[in-house]
Design a protein around this motif. Sequence first.
Motif, PDB file in Angstrom:
ATOM      1  N   HIS A 127       0.689  -1.215  -0.153  1.00 57.40           N
ATOM      2  CA  HIS A 127       0.107   0.058  -0.005  1.00 57.40           C
ATOM      3  C   HIS A 127       0.835   1.224   0.128  1.00 57.40           C
ATOM      4  CE1 HIS A 127      -3.696  -2.543   0.384  1.00 57.40           C
ATOM      5  NE2 HIS A 127      -4.312  -1.354   0.706  1.00 57.40           N
ATOM      6  N   MET A 128       0.195   2.370  -0.694  1.00 62.56           N
ATOM      7  CA  MET A 128       1.152   3.375  -0.665  1.00 62.56           C
ATOM      8  C   MET A 128      -0.064   4.685  -1.141  1.00 62.56           C
ATOM      9  SD  MET A 128       0.540   3.926  -4.282  1.00 62.56           S
ATOM     10  CE  MET A 128       0.660   2.837  -5.847  1.00 62.56           C
ATOM     11  N   ASN A 129       0.477   5.843  -1.320  1.00 59.21           N
ATOM     12  CA  ASN A 129      -0.469   7.013  -1.761  1.00 59.21           C
ATOM     13  C   ASN A 129       0.079   7.424  -3.170  1.00 59.21           C
ATOM     14  OD1 ASN A 129      -0.996   7.129   1.252  1.00 59.21           O
ATOM     15  ND2 ASN A 129      -2.598   8.498   0.282  1.00 59.21           N
ATOM     16  N   TRP A 130      -0.837   7.713  -4.224  1.00 60.49           N
ATOM     17  CA  TRP A 130      -0.570   8.422  -5.291  1.00 60.49           C
ATOM     18  C   TRP A 130      -1.035   9.444  -5.532  1.00 60.49           C
ATOM     19  CZ3 TRP A 130      -4.991   8.779  -7.982  1.00 60.49           C
ATOM     20  CH2 TRP A 130      -6.117   7.863  -7.950  1.00 60.49           C
ATOM     21  N   GLN A 131      -0.531  10.418  -6.312  1.00 59.80           N
ATOM     22  CA  GLN A 131      -0.802  11.696  -6.657  1.00 59.80           C
ATOM     23  C   GLN A 131      -1.024  11.802  -8.177  1.00 59.80           C
ATOM     24  OE1 GLN A 131       1.044  14.890  -4.730  1.00 59.80           O
ATOM     25  NE2 GLN A 131       0.172  14.530  -2.895  1.00 59.80           N
ATOM     26  N   LEU A 132      -2.210  12.150  -8.919  1.00 59.32           N
ATOM     27  CA  LEU A 132      -2.131  12.292 -10.308  1.00 59.32           C
ATOM     28  C   LEU A 132      -2.693  13.521 -10.432  1.00 59.32           C
ATOM     29  CD1 LEU A 132      -4.283   9.208 -11.746  1.00 59.32           C
ATOM     30  CD2 LEU A 132      -1.883   9.445 -11.676  1.00 59.32           C
ATOM     31  N   GLN A 133      -1.587  14.398 -11.562  1.00 58.19           N
ATOM     32  CA  GLN A 133      -2.118  15.747 -11.917  1.00 58.19           C
ATOM     33  C   GLN A 133      -2.553  15.737 -13.459  1.00 58.19           C
ATOM     34  OE1 GLN A 133       1.273  18.277 -13.394  1.00 58.19           O
ATOM     35  NE2 GLN A 133       0.879  19.609 -11.522  1.00 58.19           N
ATOM     36  N   LEU A 134      -3.635  16.120 -13.450  1.00 56.43           N
ATOM     37  CA  LEU A 134      -4.299  15.957 -14.890  1.00 56.43           C
ATOM     38  C   LEU A 134      -4.736  17.187 -15.638  1.00 56.43           C
ATOM     39  CD1 LEU A 134      -6.976  13.455 -13.273  1.00 56.43           C
ATOM     40  CD2 LEU A 134      -4.627  12.912 -14.495  1.00 56.43           C
ATOM     41  N   THR A 135      -4.656  17.340 -16.772  1.00 55.20           N
ATOM     42  CA  THR A 135      -5.240  18.421 -17.715  1.00 55.20           C
ATOM     43  C   THR A 135      -6.082  17.999 -18.829  1.00 55.20           C
ATOM     44  OG1 THR A 135      -3.273  18.533 -19.211  1.00 55.20           O
ATOM     45  CG2 THR A 135      -3.150  19.745 -17.233  1.00 55.20           C
ATOM     46  N   ARG A 136      -6.712  18.732 -19.289  1.00 54.88           N
ATOM     47  CA  ARG A 136      -7.350  18.845 -20.646  1.00 54.88           C
ATOM     48  C   ARG A 136      -6.670  18.748 -21.997  1.00 54.88           C
ATOM     49  NH1 ARG A 136     -13.584  21.338 -20.834  1.00 54.88           N
ATOM     50  NH2 ARG A 136     -13.381  20.022 -23.136  1.00 54.88           N
ATOM     51  N   GLU A 137      -5.745  19.724 -21.755  1.00 53.62           N
ATOM     52  CA  GLU A 137      -4.949  20.177 -22.822  1.00 53.62           C
ATOM     53  C   GLU A 137      -3.427  19.901 -22.709  1.00 53.62           C
ATOM     54  OE1 GLU A 137      -6.181  20.810 -25.475  1.00 53.62           O
ATOM     55  OE2 GLU A 137      -8.458  21.293 -24.826  1.00 53.62           O
ATOM     56  N   ARG A 138      -2.641  19.360 -23.833  1.00 53.44           N
ATOM     57  CA  ARG A 138      -1.204  19.160 -23.348  1.00 53.44           C
ATOM     58  C   ARG A 138      -0.327  20.471 -23.253  1.00 53.44           C
ATOM     59  NH1 ARG A 138       0.239  16.220 -28.311  1.00 53.44           N
ATOM     60  NH2 ARG A 138      -2.010  15.767 -28.751  1.00 53.44           N
ATOM     61  N   GLU A 139      -0.823  21.510 -23.409  1.00 55.91           N
ATOM     62  CA  GLU A 139      -0.234  22.767 -23.504  1.00 55.91           C
ATOM     63  C   GLU A 139      -0.215  23.461 -22.146  1.00 55.91           C
ATOM     64  OE1 GLU A 139      -1.958  22.305 -26.189  1.00 55.91           O
ATOM     65  OE2 GLU A 139      -1.145  21.904 -28.013  1.00 55.91           O
ATOM     66  N   THR A 140      -1.180  23.094 -21.449  1.00 58.03           N
ATOM     67  CA  THR A 140      -1.790  23.735 -20.105  1.00 58.03           C
ATOM     68  C   THR A 140      -0.391  24.169 -19.142  1.00 58.03           C
ATOM     69  OG1 THR A 140      -3.737  22.817 -20.236  1.00 58.03           O
ATOM     70  CG2 THR A 140      -3.227  23.614 -18.101  1.00 58.03           C
ATOM     71  N   LEU A 141       0.459  23.268 -19.088  1.00 58.19           N
ATOM     72  CA  LEU A 141       1.494  23.503 -17.842  1.00 58.19           C
ATOM     73  C   LEU A 141       2.868  23.490 -18.733  1.00 58.19           C
ATOM     74  CD1 LEU A 141       0.152  20.502 -15.302  1.00 58.19           C
ATOM     75  CD2 LEU A 141       0.100  23.000 -15.165  1.00 58.19           C
ATOM     76  N   PRO A 142       3.720  24.148 -18.039  1.00 63.09           N
ATOM     77  CA  PRO A 142       5.162  24.244 -18.620  1.00 63.09           C
ATOM     78  C   PRO A 142       5.743  22.871 -19.012  1.00 63.09           C
ATOM     79  CG  PRO A 142       5.194  25.514 -16.571  1.00 63.09           C
ATOM     80  CD  PRO A 142       3.816  24.698 -16.589  1.00 63.09           C
ATOM     81  N   LEU A 143       6.840  22.726 -19.874  1.00 64.27           N
ATOM     82  CA  LEU A 143       7.237  21.716 -20.361  1.00 64.27           C
ATOM     83  C   LEU A 143       8.074  20.745 -19.439  1.00 64.27           C
ATOM     84  CD1 LEU A 143       9.375  23.219 -23.618  1.00 64.27           C
ATOM     85  CD2 LEU A 143       7.133  21.945 -23.325  1.00 64.27           C
ATOM     86  N   THR A 144       8.774  21.118 -18.189  1.00 62.77           N
ATOM     87  CA  THR A 144       9.144  20.384 -17.175  1.00 62.77           C
ATOM     88  C   THR A 144       8.553  20.867 -15.760  1.00 62.77           C
ATOM     89  OG1 THR A 144      11.011  22.094 -16.276  1.00 62.77           O
ATOM     90  CG2 THR A 144      11.370  20.686 -18.291  1.00 62.77           C
ATOM     91  N   ARG A 145       8.710  19.911 -14.945  1.00 67.16           N
ATOM     92  CA  ARG A 145       8.012  19.926 -13.669  1.00 67.16           C
ATOM     93  C   ARG A 145       8.530  20.690 -12.607  1.00 67.16           C
ATOM     94  NH1 ARG A 145       8.918  16.212  -9.692  1.00 67.16           N
ATOM     95  NH2 ARG A 145       6.794  15.694  -9.490  1.00 67.16           N
TER      96      ARG A 145
END
Length: 404
Positions: free
Chosen positions: A373-391
């Motif tokens: 068991h663990m925890n997961w976090q998913l970051q999601l968007t509708r469009e591929r361009e929404t967020l910067p290229l790197t994290r």
Amino acid sequence: MLLDLFMRRLIRIGTLTLRYPDGTLRRYGGGEGPEAGMALRTAAAVRRLALNPGLAAGELYMDGTLEPERCGLYELLDLLVVNLWQGGSHPAERLVTAARTLRRRIDQFNPAPRAKRNVAHHYDLDGRLFSLFLDRDQQYSCAYYQTGQETLEEAQAAKKRHIAAKLKLDRPGLEVLEIGCGWGGMALTLARDWGARVTGITLSEEQLQTARARAAAEGLADRVRFELMDYRAWRRPVDRVLSVAMFEAVGLAHYRRFFTVVRDALRPDGVALVHAIGRAGGPGATNPWLAKYIFPGGYSPALSEVVPAVEKAGLWITDIEILRLHYALTLREWRHRFAASRDAIEALYDERFCRMFEFYLASCEITFRRTDHMNWQLQLTRERETLPLTRDWMLKAERASIGA
């Protein structure tokens, strides 16, 4: 004796000393590893533990017919879980687990009325109970430990910053939908510290009352509102969607609907963050005692069960993070605080309730320490361009929020 046979096969790591109802002492295992002891008070307890240990162990402890000997409950459960997970086998438990796995979709069928009943079972308990073992902000989900040495308050504050940074709240006034808002702490933090406007929805009447009272007391009622609402009833687009420790109650059959609701709720440039308990070893089944007494209808999914629903909803997964031991550390703190407040909690309920909660907190902590068991976090968007290229931007936002 059936239980004796099972224990001989099961205990391969460490040593278990078992006192039977007639006073007979038997030792199982004997190799390197933890040591623990337990006593079974009745012949019925022996039979029940042999035939359905996953359900019976917790019930017998609640009833006082299973007692740890020369150790605490945590040490006893740790020994048993280590062996169930890494060492021997219990044929009865394997059969019961297989049956539970086959009927998961039935057990987790959670239309809105049933979902509300399931939530009420746990979250509509007396609010004073949770205030006696949670942090001051009443965060009832996995904290975020950067070193493992933080206090619970520090780790929960870090969790909120970590999540807020991933939502990219980069300008004031962004509108956030929080699905499963608890007692309001996360929503209030997003409004107070990040300038967001937040709507938190819940199915718990107790949580709703507390959250609304907190918003009014902090002077944030104009920027934060809370509603009694099932996530499937949401119809309005927002800039951000957040769900922390609610997805476990969605149910396998409803995953695609959940992520479709998230997608439809997001504006084209929107960002969503879903945080939940999961398992690293593939699909499984909820422990029957936990499902009966603590979280009816609940299930902690493998990512292999979640990602297909995200894909079918047409969302981009822009970041995945796995928190491995963070919940074990969180549960340890809750367990210690519960023990320190046990007399006050018994005054609210009774001895059997206290034993139920002790078993819940100890067994869950061990599950996160010893199993998959663990925890997961998913970051999601509708469009591929929404967020910067790197994290990199997420870390910068998190550090900026604390002036680092």
